[in-house]
Scaffold this active site. Structure first.
Site, mmCIF file in Angstrom:
data_model
loop_
_atom_site.group_PDB
_atom_site.id
_atom_site.type_symbol
_atom_site.label_atom_id
_atom_site.label_comp_id
_atom_site.label_asym_id
_atom_site.label_seq_id
_atom_site.Cartn_x
_atom_site.Cartn_y
_atom_site.Cartn_z
ATOM 1 N N LEU A 10 0.830 -1.324 -0.135
ATOM 2 C CA LEU A 10 -0.003 -0.147 0.084
ATOM 3 C C LEU A 10 0.567 1.325 -0.067
ATOM 4 O O LEU A 10 0.334 2.261 -0.119
ATOM 5 C CB LEU A 10 -0.979 0.129 1.288
ATOM 6 C CG LEU A 10 -2.041 -0.892 1.277
ATOM 7 C CD1 LEU A 10 -2.664 -0.970 2.408
ATOM 8 C CD2 LEU A 10 -2.765 -1.059 -0.017
ATOM 9 N N ASP A 34 -0.058 -6.033 3.258
ATOM 10 C CA ASP A 34 0.460 -4.769 4.010
ATOM 11 C C ASP A 34 -0.016 -5.127 5.425
ATOM 12 O O ASP A 34 -0.841 -5.737 5.713
ATOM 13 C CB ASP A 34 0.048 -3.630 3.248
ATOM 14 C CG ASP A 34 0.751 -2.225 3.696
ATOM 15 O OD1 ASP A 34 1.487 -1.535 2.551
ATOM 16 O OD2 ASP A 34 0.850 -1.932 4.978
ATOM 17 N N ILE A 35 0.642 -4.112 6.390
ATOM 18 C CA ILE A 35 0.012 -4.225 7.717
ATOM 19 C C ILE A 35 -1.385 -3.631 7.936
ATOM 20 O O ILE A 35 -1.994 -3.983 8.896
ATOM 21 C CB ILE A 35 1.158 -3.592 8.626
ATOM 22 C CG1 ILE A 35 1.074 -3.781 10.093
ATOM 23 C CG2 ILE A 35 1.046 -1.951 8.539
ATOM 24 C CD1 ILE A 35 2.131 -3.748 10.975
ATOM 25 N N TYR A 141 18.369 5.026 8.584
ATOM 26 C CA TYR A 141 18.197 4.454 7.113
ATOM 27 C C TYR A 141 19.093 4.106 6.115
ATOM 28 O O TYR A 141 19.218 2.866 5.818
ATOM 29 C CB TYR A 141 17.454 5.779 6.694
ATOM 30 C CG TYR A 141 16.647 5.688 5.144
ATOM 31 C CD1 TYR A 141 15.696 4.525 4.960
ATOM 32 C CD2 TYR A 141 17.093 5.957 3.904
ATOM 33 C CE1 TYR A 141 15.040 4.384 3.859
ATOM 34 C CE2 TYR A 141 16.269 5.863 2.885
ATOM 35 C CZ TYR A 141 15.303 4.859 2.906
ATOM 36 O OH TYR A 141 14.711 4.575 1.699
#
Ligand code: AKB
Length: 314
Positions: A10, A34-35, A141
């Site tokens: 998503l 997706d979560i 990151y």
């Protein structure tokens, strides 16, 4: 590639990638996960499973039951979000990646995951950054991305998993907006130009970063995954980019449509610091040479497409 499962479907890349893969391989051959559930998304009402990527058992069960032959692991937190919560970033970005690689190893799946220009750091050569060079990022990151690139190489060398990956620049798109990234200003600026005729940038004037239009990014993923394995001298991760600009250059492109467009600045020190640690421009020649990477959208074509699409949307 014909039975593909995607994590983080998503998100900004996943939404458009899922739609494109379904056009090519058929709707029933592409499973989005997706979560959260899809709401107001082109993926609503289509094959979908909720999945938390930190749950290995669930990921393996879903991939096995779907009889996947490919996994595209996209679920990750972006650069600015990672700086706010570095421990969570490690858990999701690295925990999710290890799980996805293990699923690929145990079920014998082809594997894709994106790395980023965020894998570079202040000691990396700034201009036309080569694919193989110094990678000493100073962000969580970046630490995740370099570790991920190495881990994917390791799974290829050690276990024979067909891992493939690219280093994406900032991606510009209108279907699903990004969230928590440093390059997000280059998407927000278009929405604000169309809605309000002005934009306040959190990235400073004169800060150059690599960018690319989403259609080119999606095509790059498909071309790399379809590439003949014998031709790939590298695997993880290929530099891919098309554009390098600062906010002023982007504003000039937008002024071809809105001559009175106003750009001002309220610089966010965290995201500015991240941007300054990244290259100004990267060299994509290895991707071109090894598997024919060929991005088509220059800055004005991208601007024309973005503005047209956003006008329709709002
Ligand atoms: C971000 O800004 O964090 C991402 C990226 C360049 O990886 N868009």
């Amino acid at each position: 590639m014909k039975r593909i499962i995607l994590t983080g479907a998503l998100g900004q890349i996943g939404t458009e990638l899922t739609v494109k893969l379904r056009e090519i391989y058929g709707e029933d051959n592409v499973l989005a996960t997706d979560i959260k559930e899809p709401v107001d998304s082109p993926l609503e009402g289509k094959p979908f499973e909720t999945l938390d990527v930190t749950n290995y058992e669930e990921m393996e069960r879903i991939a096995r039951e779907f009889k996947a032959d490919t996994i595209m692991h996209l679920a990750a937190l972006l650069s600015a979000t990672c700086e706010k919560n570095p421990h969570l970033a490690w858990e999701i970005n690295m925990g999710g990646l290890v799980n996805a690689l293990e699923v690929a190893r145990n079920l014998n799946l082809q594997f894709f995951t994106p790395s980023s220009i965020g894998s570079f750091g202040p000691s990396t050569p700034k201009d036309q950054t080569p694919q193989t060079t110094i990678q000493r990022p100073v962000t969580m990151y970046g630490v995740n991305k370099v570790s991920g690139e190495l881990l994917c190489d390791y799974y290829y060398e050690k276990f024979g998993v067909d891992t493939r990956g690219v280093r994406f620049p900032g991606l510009i798109s209108h279907v699903r907006e990004p969230g928590g990234g440093t390059t997000d200003y280059a998407v927000e600026i278009y929405f604000e130009a169309v809605k309000n005729g002005k934009y306040t940038s959190f990235i400073d004037k004169g800060t150059f970063m690599d960018m690319m239009y989403m259609d080119d990014a999606i095509q790059a993923i498909i071309d790399l995954m379809e590439a003949d394995a014998d031709k790939l001298e590298d695997r993880n991760a290929f530099n891919v980019s098309k554009l390098s600009f600062d906010p002023e250059i982007l504003a000039e492109s937008i002024r071809r449509h809105y001559p009175d467009f106003e750009l001002s600045y309220d610089v966010d020190p965290v995201r500015q610091g991240i941007a300054e640690s990244w290259p100004n421009s990267i060299d994509s020649s290895e991707a071109k040479r090894q598997w024919g990477f060929d991005a088509k959208f220059d800055i004005d074509k991208m601007t024309d497409t973005m503005i047209e699409a956003i006008k329709k949307k709002i």
